[in-house]
Design a protein around this motif. Structure first.
Motif, PDB file in Angstrom:
ATOM      1  N   GLU A  11       2.672   4.447 -15.500  1.00  0.00           N
ATOM      2  CA  GLU A  11       3.900   3.654 -15.572  1.00  0.00           C
ATOM      3  C   GLU A  11       4.930   4.083 -14.533  1.00  0.00           C
ATOM      4  OE1 GLU A  11       5.113   1.741 -19.371  1.00  0.00           O
ATOM      5  OE2 GLU A  11       4.483   3.687 -20.172  1.00  0.00           O
ATOM      6  N   ALA A  12       4.528   4.936 -13.600  1.00  0.00           N
ATOM      7  CA  ALA A  12       5.416   5.377 -12.533  1.00  0.00           C
ATOM      8  C   ALA A  12       5.197   4.530 -11.285  1.00  0.00           C
ATOM      9  CB  ALA A  12       5.182   6.846 -12.221  1.00  0.00           C
ATOM     10  N   ARG A  13       6.219   4.422 -10.457  1.00  0.00           N
ATOM     11  CA  ARG A  13       6.123   3.736  -9.177  1.00  0.00           C
ATOM     12  C   ARG A  13       6.831   4.575  -8.128  1.00  0.00           C
ATOM     13  NH1 ARG A  13       3.275   1.398 -11.998  1.00  0.00           N
ATOM     14  NH2 ARG A  13       3.061  -0.846 -12.406  1.00  0.00           N
ATOM     15  N   TYR A  14       6.230   4.622  -6.929  1.00  0.00           N
ATOM     16  CA  TYR A  14       6.869   5.297  -5.808  1.00  0.00           C
ATOM     17  C   TYR A  14       7.963   4.387  -5.233  1.00  0.00           C
ATOM     18  CZ  TYR A  14       2.816   8.402  -5.976  1.00  0.00           C
ATOM     19  OH  TYR A  14       1.859   9.296  -6.372  1.00  0.00           O
ATOM     20  N   LEU A  15       9.096   4.977  -4.915  1.00  0.00           N
ATOM     21  CA  LEU A  15      10.241   4.236  -4.403  1.00  0.00           C
ATOM     22  C   LEU A  15      10.555   4.694  -2.986  1.00  0.00           C
ATOM     23  CD1 LEU A  15      12.732   2.337  -4.966  1.00  0.00           C
ATOM     24  CD2 LEU A  15      13.966   4.436  -5.587  1.00  0.00           C
ATOM     25  N   GLY A  16      10.464   3.768  -2.024  1.00  0.00           N
ATOM     26  CA  GLY A  16      10.881   4.053  -0.655  1.00  0.00           C
ATOM     27  C   GLY A  16      12.259   3.463  -0.457  1.00  0.00           C
ATOM     28  N   GLY A  17      12.322   2.370   0.321  1.00  0.00           N
ATOM     29  CA  GLY A  17      13.605   1.697   0.500  1.00  0.00           C
ATOM     30  C   GLY A  17      13.986   0.824  -0.683  1.00  0.00           C
ATOM     31  N   GLY A  18      12.989   0.426  -1.485  1.00  0.00           N
ATOM     32  CA  GLY A  18      13.271  -0.365  -2.681  1.00  0.00           C
ATOM     33  C   GLY A  18      13.558  -1.828  -2.417  1.00  0.00           C
ATOM     34  N   THR A  19      13.314  -2.300  -1.188  1.00  0.00           N
ATOM     35  CA  THR A  19      13.715  -3.665  -0.852  1.00  0.00           C
ATOM     36  C   THR A  19      12.869  -4.734  -1.531  1.00  0.00           C
ATOM     37  OG1 THR A  19      12.373  -3.548   1.161  1.00  0.00           O
ATOM     38  CG2 THR A  19      14.699  -2.996   1.369  1.00  0.00           C
ATOM     39  N   ASN A  20      11.682  -4.377  -2.009  1.00  0.00           N
ATOM     40  CA  ASN A  20      10.862  -5.308  -2.783  1.00  0.00           C
ATOM     41  C   ASN A  20      10.810  -4.896  -4.250  1.00  0.00           C
ATOM     42  OD1 ASN A  20       7.345  -6.100  -3.062  1.00  0.00           O
ATOM     43  ND2 ASN A  20       9.071  -7.444  -3.461  1.00  0.00           N
ATOM     44  N   LEU A  21      10.546  -3.632  -4.494  1.00  0.00           N
ATOM     45  CA  LEU A  21      10.362  -3.144  -5.858  1.00  0.00           C
ATOM     46  C   LEU A  21      11.595  -3.375  -6.728  1.00  0.00           C
ATOM     47  CD1 LEU A  21       8.796  -1.635  -8.031  1.00  0.00           C
ATOM     48  CD2 LEU A  21       9.568   0.517  -7.002  1.00  0.00           C
ATOM     49  N   VAL A  22      12.775  -3.061  -6.224  1.00  0.00           N
ATOM     50  CA  VAL A  22      13.990  -3.206  -7.034  1.00  0.00           C
ATOM     51  C   VAL A  22      14.232  -4.672  -7.376  1.00  0.00           C
ATOM     52  CG1 VAL A  22      16.493  -2.896  -7.065  1.00  0.00           C
ATOM     53  CG2 VAL A  22      15.024  -1.070  -6.201  1.00  0.00           C
ATOM     54  N   ASP A  23      13.986  -5.567  -6.427  1.00  0.00           N
ATOM     55  CA  ASP A  23      14.139  -6.996  -6.728  1.00  0.00           C
ATOM     56  C   ASP A  23      13.195  -7.424  -7.846  1.00  0.00           C
ATOM     57  OD1 ASP A  23      16.106  -7.383  -4.872  1.00  0.00           O
ATOM     58  OD2 ASP A  23      14.802  -8.273  -3.344  1.00  0.00           O
ATOM     59  N   LEU A  24      11.948  -6.934  -7.805  1.00  0.00           N
ATOM     60  CA  LEU A  24      10.994  -7.301  -8.845  1.00  0.00           C
ATOM     61  C   LEU A  24      11.362  -6.686 -10.190  1.00  0.00           C
ATOM     62  CD1 LEU A  24       7.634  -7.065  -6.868  1.00  0.00           C
ATOM     63  CD2 LEU A  24       8.962  -9.106  -7.439  1.00  0.00           C
ATOM     64  N   MET A  25      11.982  -5.527 -10.162  1.00  0.00           N
ATOM     65  CA  MET A  25      12.476  -4.934 -11.409  1.00  0.00           C
ATOM     66  C   MET A  25      13.604  -5.788 -11.999  1.00  0.00           C
ATOM     67  SD  MET A  25      12.439  -0.907 -10.332  1.00  0.00           S
ATOM     68  CE  MET A  25      13.319  -0.361 -11.817  1.00  0.00           C
ATOM     69  N   LYS A  26      14.481  -6.286 -11.147  1.00  0.00           N
ATOM     70  CA  LYS A  26      15.581  -7.141 -11.623  1.00  0.00           C
ATOM     71  C   LYS A  26      15.053  -8.417 -12.260  1.00  0.00           C
ATOM     72  CE  LYS A  26      19.009  -5.533  -8.255  1.00  0.00           C
ATOM     73  NZ  LYS A  26      19.807  -5.911  -7.046  1.00  0.00           N
ATOM     74  N   ALA A  27      13.917  -8.905 -11.735  1.00  0.00           N
ATOM     75  CA  ALA A  27      13.316 -10.128 -12.278  1.00  0.00           C
ATOM     76  C   ALA A  27      12.388  -9.841 -13.451  1.00  0.00           C
ATOM     77  CB  ALA A  27      12.541 -10.846 -11.176  1.00  0.00           C
ATOM     78  N   SER A  28      12.287  -8.571 -13.865  1.00  0.00           N
ATOM     79  CA  SER A  28      11.423  -8.131 -14.973  1.00  0.00           C
ATOM     80  C   SER A  28       9.946  -8.362 -14.693  1.00  0.00           C
ATOM     81  CB  SER A  28      11.826  -8.821 -16.295  1.00  0.00           C
ATOM     82  OG  SER A  28      13.114  -8.403 -16.683  1.00  0.00           O
ATOM     83  N   VAL A  29       9.581  -8.465 -13.404  1.00  0.00           N
ATOM     84  CA  VAL A  29       8.180  -8.563 -13.038  1.00  0.00           C
ATOM     85  C   VAL A  29       7.570  -7.164 -12.989  1.00  0.00           C
ATOM     86  CG1 VAL A  29       6.571  -9.264 -11.229  1.00  0.00           C
ATOM     87  CG2 VAL A  29       8.527 -10.712 -11.790  1.00  0.00           C
ATOM     88  N   GLU A  30       8.271  -6.228 -12.363  1.00  0.00           N
ATOM     89  CA  GLU A  30       7.892  -4.816 -12.400  1.00  0.00           C
ATOM     90  C   GLU A  30       8.779  -4.123 -13.435  1.00  0.00           C
ATOM     91  OE1 GLU A  30       5.626  -3.029 -10.965  1.00  0.00           O
ATOM     92  OE2 GLU A  30       4.928  -4.100  -9.175  1.00  0.00           O
ATOM     93  N   ARG A  31       8.150  -3.318 -14.296  1.00  0.00           N
ATOM     94  CA  ARG A  31       8.903  -2.632 -15.350  1.00  0.00           C
ATOM     95  C   ARG A  31       8.445  -1.166 -15.449  1.00  0.00           C
ATOM     96  NH1 ARG A  31      11.508  -5.601 -19.047  1.00  0.00           N
ATOM     97  NH2 ARG A  31      10.871  -4.263 -20.792  1.00  0.00           N
ATOM     98  N   PRO A  32       8.658  -0.389 -14.401  1.00  0.00           N
ATOM     99  CA  PRO A  32       8.198   1.000 -14.424  1.00  0.00           C
ATOM    100  C   PRO A  32       9.024   1.854 -15.378  1.00  0.00           C
ATOM    101  CG  PRO A  32       9.514   0.596 -12.473  1.00  0.00           C
ATOM    102  CD  PRO A  32       9.325  -0.737 -13.129  1.00  0.00           C
ATOM    103  N   ALA A  33       8.370   2.879 -15.900  1.00  0.00           N
ATOM    104  CA  ALA A  33       9.090   3.848 -16.732  1.00  0.00           C
ATOM    105  C   ALA A  33       9.717   4.946 -15.887  1.00  0.00           C
ATOM    106  CB  ALA A  33       8.131   4.468 -17.750  1.00  0.00           C
ATOM    107  N   LEU A  34       9.201   5.138 -14.668  1.00  0.00           N
ATOM    108  CA  LEU A  34       9.687   6.203 -13.797  1.00  0.00           C
ATOM    109  C   LEU A  34       9.635   5.753 -12.348  1.00  0.00           C
ATOM    110  CD1 LEU A  34      10.497   9.215 -13.269  1.00  0.00           C
ATOM    111  CD2 LEU A  34       8.035   9.700 -13.147  1.00  0.00           C
ATOM    112  N   LEU A  35      10.719   5.973 -11.627  1.00  0.00           N
ATOM    113  CA  LEU A  35      10.738   5.773 -10.186  1.00  0.00           C
ATOM    114  C   LEU A  35      10.700   7.137  -9.509  1.00  0.00           C
ATOM    115  CD1 LEU A  35      13.405   2.964  -9.572  1.00  0.00           C
ATOM    116  CD2 LEU A  35      10.916   2.767  -9.677  1.00  0.00           C
ATOM    117  N   ILE A  36       9.762   7.287  -8.558  1.00  0.00           N
ATOM    118  CA  ILE A  36       9.595   8.544  -7.821  1.00  0.00           C
ATOM    119  C   ILE A  36      10.108   8.304  -6.409  1.00  0.00           C
ATOM    120  CG2 ILE A  36       7.961  10.308  -7.096  1.00  0.00           C
ATOM    121  CD1 ILE A  36       6.040   9.096  -9.264  1.00  0.00           C
ATOM    122  N   ASP A  37      11.270   8.831  -6.108  1.00  0.00           N
ATOM    123  CA  ASP A  37      11.908   8.611  -4.813  1.00  0.00           C
ATOM    124  C   ASP A  37      11.236   9.488  -3.764  1.00  0.00           C
ATOM    125  OD1 ASP A  37      13.576   8.462  -2.594  1.00  0.00           O
ATOM    126  OD2 ASP A  37      15.399   8.323  -3.792  1.00  0.00           O
TER     127      ASP A  37
END
Length: 329
Positions: A23-49
Motif C-alpha cells: 500500500e506504499a507508493r514512491y513519491l518523486g515530483g508528485g505531478t501525476n500521483l498527487v492528482d490521482l490521489m485527489k481523484a481517489s483513483v490512487e489511495r496509498p497508505a504511505l508515501l515514500i519521498d
C-alpha cells in the motif's frame, strides 16, 4: 482523500525496505500521483519521498552511452548538454511535455510511471478496467477521439501519455531498478506490458521495485534525431500523435533508422516493421510513406480516431524528410 503516512528517505536500501508495503507508493515530483490521489483513483497508505536519494545525476557510461538517475528532473534532463548533443530527440520530447513548472518538479522515474489514462479513468462514476478491473471500458463506445489505434483490446483503449518515453523507446533505453533481492534491468520496450485483458497491470516491475535510472546505450544515429508532437493546443497538452525518429543516410540510402510513435497505444510504440522496411531503402518520401504504411497495417481504429493513421503516416514522412535534408546540407 484517504489519510496517509509520509516518510522521506535518504538511501536506496531504506526506500526499498519501505516499498515492500503493497500500500506504499514512491513519491518523486508528485505531478501525476498527487492528482490521482485527489481523484481517489490512487489511495496509498504511505508515501515514500525519494527526492533526496543520490539518483540525481546524468553520467557517461564506459561504453559511450548515458545513465540518467531516476530523480533527475525533466527540466535538467532536457537542458543537459550531452543529452542535447547525443540524443536531441530526447531533449525535444521532454520539452514538448507539460509546462515549465511541471517539468521543474517532475522526475525521470515518475515520468516512466505515469498512469496510462483517459477521462474515464479519473471519473469514478464511469466504468474503467484500469481503475476497477472487470467493470468494462467506457471509451470503446464513448469518447475515444484521442485513443489507441495499435495494440489495444476491448478491455482498454487508452494511450500512454509520456513524450519522454517515446524517444527513449527509439534509442533502446533500459530501465534500472532495485529490489530487496538486488538490482535488475528491463528494456524500455519490455518495461510496459501489453494491454491484454489486464490493463490495470501496466509495467513489468517486480512488486516494491524502485526505479533507479535509465541507461541509454551508445547510438551514433541518435545525434541526427528529432521528436515531433501534434496536439490540440500549442502547449501543456497531451499528444494526439507523435514521432521520435533518428536517421543515417549514406549515398542516398538509409543505413540506419530508429522510429517510435506516441499517443497511438498503451505504451510507446517502437515501429520495428517500418524500420525493417526502410533499412537499405532509398531515402525518399515515397519510401518513408511505404515504411509507415507497413507499420500502420496493424492499426485498428475506432469510429472516431481513424485520423491518427493518416496523421502518423504524414509525421513519419515529414520528420524523415527533414532529417534527410538536414544531413545533406
Amino acid at each position: 482523500m484517504r489519510e496517509f503516512g509520509y516518510q522521506r528517505v535518504f538511501d536506496v536500501p531504506g526506500a526499498v525496505a519501505l516499498g515492500a508495503d503493497p500500500e506504499a507508493r514512491y513519491l518523486g515530483g508528485g505531478t501525476n500521483l498527487v492528482d490521482l490521489m485527489k481523484a481517489s483513483v490512487e489511495r496509498p497508505a504511505l508515501l515514500i519521498d525519494v527526492r533526496e536519494l543520490p539518483l540525481d545525476r546524468i553520467e557517461s557510461t564506459d561504453d559511450g552511452g548515458l545513465h540518467i538517475g531516476a530523480t533527475v528532473t525533466n527540466s535538467d534532463l532536457a537542458a543537459h548538454p550531452e543529452v542535447r548533443r547525443r540524443y536531441p530527440a530526447l531533449a525535444q520530447a521532454v520539452l514538448a511535455g507539460a509546462s515549465g513548472q511541471l517539468r521543474n518538479m517532475a522526475t525521470v522515474g515518475g515520468n516512466l510511471l505515469q498512469r496510462t489514462r483517459c477521462a474515464y479513468f479519473t471519473d469514478p462514476a464511469r466504468p474503467c478496467n484500469k481503475r476497477n478491473p472487470g467493470s468494462g471500458c467506457a471509451a470503446v463506445k464513448g469518447e475515444h477521439r484521442n485513443h489507441a489505434i495499435l495494440g489495444a483490446t476491448e478491455h482498454c483503449v487508452a494511450v500512454h501519455p509520456s513524450d519522454m518515453s517515446v524517444a527513449l523507446a527509439a534509442f533502446d533505453a533500459r530501465v534500472t531498478y532495485e529490489t530487496a533481492t538486488g538490482p535488475g534491468e528491463l528494456p524500455l520496450t519490455e518495461f510496459y506490458l501489453p494491454v491484454g485483458d489486464t490493463p490495470h497491470l501496466e509495467t513489468a516491475l517486480p512488486p516494491g521495485a524502485l526505479i533507479t535510472g535509465i541507461t541509454l546505450p551508445p547510438a551514433p544515429v541518435a545525434a541526427t534525431s528529432r521528436y515531433r508532437k501534434v496536439r490540440e493546443r500549442a502547449s501543456y497538452a497531451f499528444a494526439i500523435g507523435s514521432v521520435a525518429a533518428a536517421l543515417d543516410v549514406q549515398e542516398g540510402a538509409v543505413r540506419e533508422v530508429r522510429l517510435a510513435f506516441g499517443a497511438v497505444a498503451s505504451r510507446p510504440w517502437r515501429a520495428r516493421a517500418a524500420e525493417r522496411a526502410l533499412t537499405g531503402a532509398p531515402a525518399t518520401a515515397e519510401a518513408f510513406a511505404a515504411a509507415a504504411d507497413a507499420e500502420l497495417a496493424a492499426a485498428k481504429a475506432l469510429p472516431h480516431n481513424g485520423y491518427k493513421v493518416t496523421l502518423i503516416r504524414n509525421l513519419v514522412v515529414a520528420v524523415l524528410t527533414e532529417l534527410t535534408e538536414e544531413a545533406a546540407r
